[in-house]
Motif scaffolding. Structure first.
Motif: not given
Length: 259
Positions: A133-146
């Protein structure tokens, strides 16, 4: 669309809402989150979070930049091996605490009671993410790209410099046209190490991006600008780790389009 893109920077955010840590390499495991990312959060009054049965909670239940821009004035560093979080306020070390201990967590909670009393809805509490589990903003926010080209286009829209760290992403990438990352949903990004990321969704931006991550000033209106100029507030994408592997700045990611 380009056939590949290049990783420029890697960042993790060990504590939700606090400062980033730049990485020289990241070992990503299939089905898991970005390493060391959003391991902790500071509850702003009782949230109902149960570590024995963790479920995703709205970010407004925690201290976070969208509501608490003063957090950007803090510089933090987390030592995985020691379990120690250091918080610096300006030129001084405000607290150094072992988050694996009750006393360490109490020290961090006491700091936030002093630092932002008017912002607290109840006692602050340091929460640790259970395994898986992680405290991400999205339920499926595993890795974010910019996409850095999107950030450059935003600079033209707002008429001011835009720090990519406003978007609190794990991967900063180049080689795409502005906002072309939004068309990658369903595609795979493949590294030479064998790492395979499947792009799952676009990232809708909130008021946290209006806060300068260096000064804590709420000085831009990025979601509103995106809506006015593009008809949506999306910038960046989320991906899940389909096949594990190592990623470093400078690595190329081959784009394999969805069938």
């Amino acid at each position: 669309m380009a056939a590949s893109l290049r990783v420029v920077d890697l960042h993790r955010y060990p504590v939700k809402g606090l400062s980033p840590e730049r990485l020289e390499a990241a070992d990503l495991a299939a089905g898991s989150y970005f390493p060391g990312d959003r391991l902790f959060a500071v509850e702003n009054g009782p949230s109902g979070f149960d570590p024995a049965a963790p479920v995703h909670q709205p970010k407004i239940k925690f201290l976070m930049l969208m509501r608490h821009e003063a957090l950007a004035r803090l510089a933090t560093r987390y030592d995985d091996a020691a379990g120690t979080l250091v918080i610096r306020e300006g030129d001084r070390e405000a607290v150094r605490a072992d988050l694996s201990t009750r006393d360490g967590r109490l020290a961090v909670e006491a700091f936030f009671r002093r630092f932002m009393p008017a912002e607290l809805r109840g006692p602050p509490k340091v929460l640790s993410a259970p395994d898986g589990f992680r405290f991400t903003d999205s339920r499926s926010g595993f890795v974010s790209l910019i996409n850095l080209a999107s950030i450059a286009a935003l600079e033209d829209m707002v008429g001011a410099p835009v720090d990519p760290l406003r978007f609190r992403g794990n991967l900063h990438v180049e080689g795409l046209a502005p906002f072309a990352e939004l068309d990658l949903v369903g595609s795979d990004l493949v590294a030479e190490s064998g790492l395979r990321l499947t792009v799952t969704k676009r990232t809708e931006r909130c008021a946290a991006t209006n806060v300068d991550p260096r000064t804590g000033e709420r000085d831009l209106t990025i979601p509103r600008t995106l809506l006015q100029r593009l008809g949506h507030a999306d910038c960046g994408v989320y991906a899940r780790v389909a096949t594990g592997g190592t990623l470093r700045p400078g690595d190329a990611l081959r784009i394999e389009a969805a069938a």
